[in-house]
Scaffold this active site. Structure first.
Site, PDB file in Angstrom:
ATOM      1  N   LEU A   1       0.814  -1.202   0.000  1.00 30.62           N
ATOM      2  CA  LEU A   1       0.000   0.000   0.000  1.00 30.62           C
ATOM      3  C   LEU A   1       0.855   1.263   0.000  1.00 30.62           C
ATOM      4  CD1 LEU A   1      -2.815   1.292   0.204  1.00 30.62           C
ATOM      5  CD2 LEU A   1      -2.593   1.137   2.703  1.00 30.62           C
ATOM      6  N   ASP A   2       0.656   2.102  -1.023  1.00 25.85           N
ATOM      7  CA  ASP A   2       1.326   3.400  -1.143  1.00 25.85           C
ATOM      8  C   ASP A   2       2.855   3.301  -1.093  1.00 25.85           C
ATOM      9  OD1 ASP A   2      -1.097   4.679  -1.380  1.00 25.85           O
ATOM     10  OD2 ASP A   2      -1.239   5.181   0.747  1.00 25.85           O
TER      11      ASP A   2
END
Length: 281
Positions: free
Chosen positions: A224-225
């Protein structure tokens, strides 16, 4: 037929690569219009982006370049510079990035062909329809995530989409989907120092008295990210600004950073270098 092409290459660095590429172009009557290269001593890789006029365009050099690529263990692309990349935009409820991308596309400042807007909410349907773009509402929950992503991939396949842009799409894509489209999904998110995650990040930033807010555009991967970063920017804020004013400034930075990242991708200026990117200006 487009005789103006752009060629990108990444491969293990060794003597003779530039000579081999330019020699191949010269042999078919090609004329180099732009050329940039980078030798990364850390990874041992060589990167190059060449824009050239080639009589007959991509078809003239495809077969010969495939053999050259095999000889040098190259990852490469050959694209027509005037071809508009088929792009699908995903959103949730926030309109600022979608509005910016569609506006720049209409003005001819962003060479993409928007195949669809996909959202897990209905709020932005009128905006997509204003620009004449097909809108698909795909609700998603923990129970329907697999079916929702299957519907998304059906749209991607049916529209021959090449690039997916997460323009403030507030859902996490599955590892299977991100792996299938690795290097072809771009995301945008806010950036704070220090970092604030979870709900109401701008309120958290205001409470901590941050002086800089910004945005990061990156390729999406299973973490994530944490995909390879394409572009970042910041703007200063002061003690006198409210959380609403911080959000407005953050939205403006997000617009700028995301549109830059999309433009550089469709112009084939970005090459992956492990967890990093090489971005040719």
């Amino acid at each position: 037929m487009n005789d103006d092409i752009v060629l990108t290459v990444s491969c293990p660095d060794k003597p003779g690569i530039s000579y081999a590429i330019t020699g191949l172009l010269a042999n078919v009557g090609g004329n180099i219009l732009e050329s940039q290269q980078f030798n990364d001593a850390e990874s041992g890789l060589f990167f190059v982006r060449i824009r050239a006029f080639v009589p007959g365009g991509r078809e003239t050099i495809q077969a010969a370049f495939a053999q050259l690529a095999h000889n040098f263990s190259m990852h490469y692309t050959i694209a027509e510079t005037q071809a508009h990349m088929r792009t699908l935009i995903m959103v949730s409820k926030e309109p600022h990035c979608l509005s910016d991308l569609l506006s720049k596309h209409r003005e001819g400042r962003l060479p993409i062909e928007v195949t669809a807007v996909v959202s897990n909410h209905e709020e932005l349907r009128p905006l997509a329809e204003f620009y004449g773009v097909p809108f698909h509402h795909i609700p998603i929950s923990a129970q329907t995530k697999e079916q929702a992503e299957a519907e998304l991939m059906r749209i991607v396949d049916d529209t021959h989409t090449e690039l997916v842009v997460l323009a403030r799409y507030m859902q996490i894509l599955s590892p299977a989907l991100t792996e299938r489209m690795a290097g072809n999904i771009i995301n945008i998110h806010h950036s704070f120092l220090p970092s604030f995650k979870g709900a109401r990040p701008y309120d958290q930033a205001h409470q901590r008295g941050v002086k800089l807010i910004g945005a990061t555009a990156h390729y999406v991967n299973a973490d994530l990210d944490e995909g390879p970063i394409i572009e970042q920017d910041v703007t200063r804020v002061s003690h006198s600004e409210t959380p609403a004013q911080l959000r407005a400034k953050g939205a403006e930075v997000e617009r700028i950073v995301l549109s830059r990242a999309v433009l550089w991708h469709v112009e084939h200026r970005i090459l992956l270098n492990g967890t990093r990117t090489v971005v040719f200006s």
